[in-house]
Design an enzyme around this catalytic site. Structure first.
Site, PDB file in Angstrom:
ATOM      1  N   HIS A 106       0.832  -1.208   0.000  1.00  0.00           N
ATOM      2  CA  HIS A 106       0.000   0.000   0.000  1.00  0.00           C
ATOM      3  C   HIS A 106       0.868   1.260   0.000  1.00  0.00           C
ATOM      4  O   HIS A 106       0.607   2.203  -0.765  1.00  0.00           O
ATOM      5  CB  HIS A 106      -0.908  -0.003   1.227  1.00  0.00           C
ATOM      6  CG  HIS A 106      -1.680   1.279   1.405  1.00  0.00           C
ATOM      7  ND1 HIS A 106      -2.882   1.515   0.775  1.00  0.00           N
ATOM      8  CD2 HIS A 106      -1.395   2.397   2.129  1.00  0.00           C
ATOM      9  CE1 HIS A 106      -3.307   2.727   1.103  1.00  0.00           C
ATOM     10  NE2 HIS A 106      -2.424   3.281   1.925  1.00  0.00           N
ATOM     11  N   GLU A 107       1.900   1.279   0.843  1.00  0.00           N
ATOM     12  CA  GLU A 107       2.794   2.435   0.876  1.00  0.00           C
ATOM     13  C   GLU A 107       3.540   2.581  -0.443  1.00  0.00           C
ATOM     14  O   GLU A 107       3.787   3.701  -0.903  1.00  0.00           O
ATOM     15  CB  GLU A 107       3.770   2.321   2.046  1.00  0.00           C
ATOM     16  CG  GLU A 107       3.113   2.294   3.415  1.00  0.00           C
ATOM     17  CD  GLU A 107       2.157   3.454   3.657  1.00  0.00           C
ATOM     18  OE1 GLU A 107       2.398   4.551   3.103  1.00  0.00           O
ATOM     19  OE2 GLU A 107       1.165   3.271   4.379  1.00  0.00           O
ATOM     20  N   HIS A 110       1.610   4.560  -2.892  1.00  0.00           N
ATOM     21  CA  HIS A 110       1.782   6.017  -2.832  1.00  0.00           C
ATOM     22  C   HIS A 110       3.026   6.449  -3.609  1.00  0.00           C
ATOM     23  O   HIS A 110       3.025   7.500  -4.257  1.00  0.00           O
ATOM     24  CB  HIS A 110       1.899   6.461  -1.373  1.00  0.00           C
ATOM     25  CG  HIS A 110       0.614   6.376  -0.606  1.00  0.00           C
ATOM     26  ND1 HIS A 110      -0.563   6.928  -1.076  1.00  0.00           N
ATOM     27  CD2 HIS A 110       0.325   5.808   0.592  1.00  0.00           C
ATOM     28  CE1 HIS A 110      -1.523   6.701  -0.191  1.00  0.00           C
ATOM     29  NE2 HIS A 110      -1.016   6.021   0.818  1.00  0.00           N
TER      30      HIS A 110
END
Length: 236
Positions: A106-107, A110
């Protein structure tokens, strides 16, 4: 006289809106923590750690200017577009659980957004300083307005300043959901997780996304309370 009436406003039934927001946020936080703990026992069949997964994802997306580091804390994972650093918490960095891999991915999502100049991410970054200033000044402006014989202009300015926090929360939602979508897609295409593991990662990321939804809802309820208490009030 304003003293008694002003203090009464802080004790009236609209305070239930703030309590509701706190309860919603607390439940969402408890849910994401319990979900992560549950699936942190679900080990990846490939045995890769969160750090290894993050490094693989960044390489697979052609991102070479982002570093990966371990930081203290629990679920303190984040991506900083300013210094191009992806930070993974101790619970994520060295764990081989599917939950940890999902959070790391998920990071990375980004970082991919940053590399592709994803507009909502840029917009959120631009709003941050304005939203912080607005949140800091909102209540002082409202209180000054109240004590200055109910100066509606100052009060409305304070309410408007607080609304910037809600705008920030709303812009954050598509950023977070898109990051999770990108993460799951990359994990699937890279065969890092099998079908069952992807389902688990999706549950973890959905639970995490709920915390942002809860934060936006809590901020909306607090803004609604301010409007009900102070918006367009006429005092003799």
């Amino acid at each position: 006289m304003y003293g008694y009436g002003s203090f009464y406003n802080f004790l009236d039934p609209t305070f239930l809106l703030v309590i509701a927001g706190l309860v919603i946020s607390g439940l969402a936080s408890a849910y994401v923590n319990s979900t992560f703990r549950k699936y942190d026992e679900f080990r990846s069949s490939k045995g890769v750690t969160g750090t290894q997964a993050a490094e693989y994802i960044l390489r697979s997306q052609g991102i070479t200017d982002v570093g990966v580091q371990k930081i203290a804390g629990d679920l303190t994972d984040n991506y900083n577009s300013g210094n191009k650093m992806l930070s993974l918490s101790e619970a994520t960095a060295q764990s081989t659980s599917v939950a940890a891999i999902g959070v790391a991915a998920h990071e990375c999502g980004h970082a991919v957004q940053d590399a592709k100049n994803y507009l909502p991410l840029r917009l959120r970054a631009a709003i941050v300083p304005v939203a912080n200033i607005g949140s800091t000044l909102s209540f002082p402006l409202i209180m000054i307005g109240v004590f200055m014989s109910w100066n509606q202009m100052l009060i409305n300015l304070g309410i408007l300043a607080f609304s910037l926090a809600l705008i920030f929360q709303l812009v954050t939602l598509p950023v977070e959901f898109d990051a999770s979508k990108r993460a799951l897609s990359i994990l699937r295409e890279g065969n890092m997780l099998d079908a069952d593991e992807l389902a688990v990662a999706r549950k973890v990321l959905f639970a995490a996304a709920l915390t942002y939804v809860a934060a936006a809802l809590a901020t909306f309820l607090q803004l609604l309370r301010l409007i009900l208490l102070f918006g367009n009030r006429n005092r003799d």
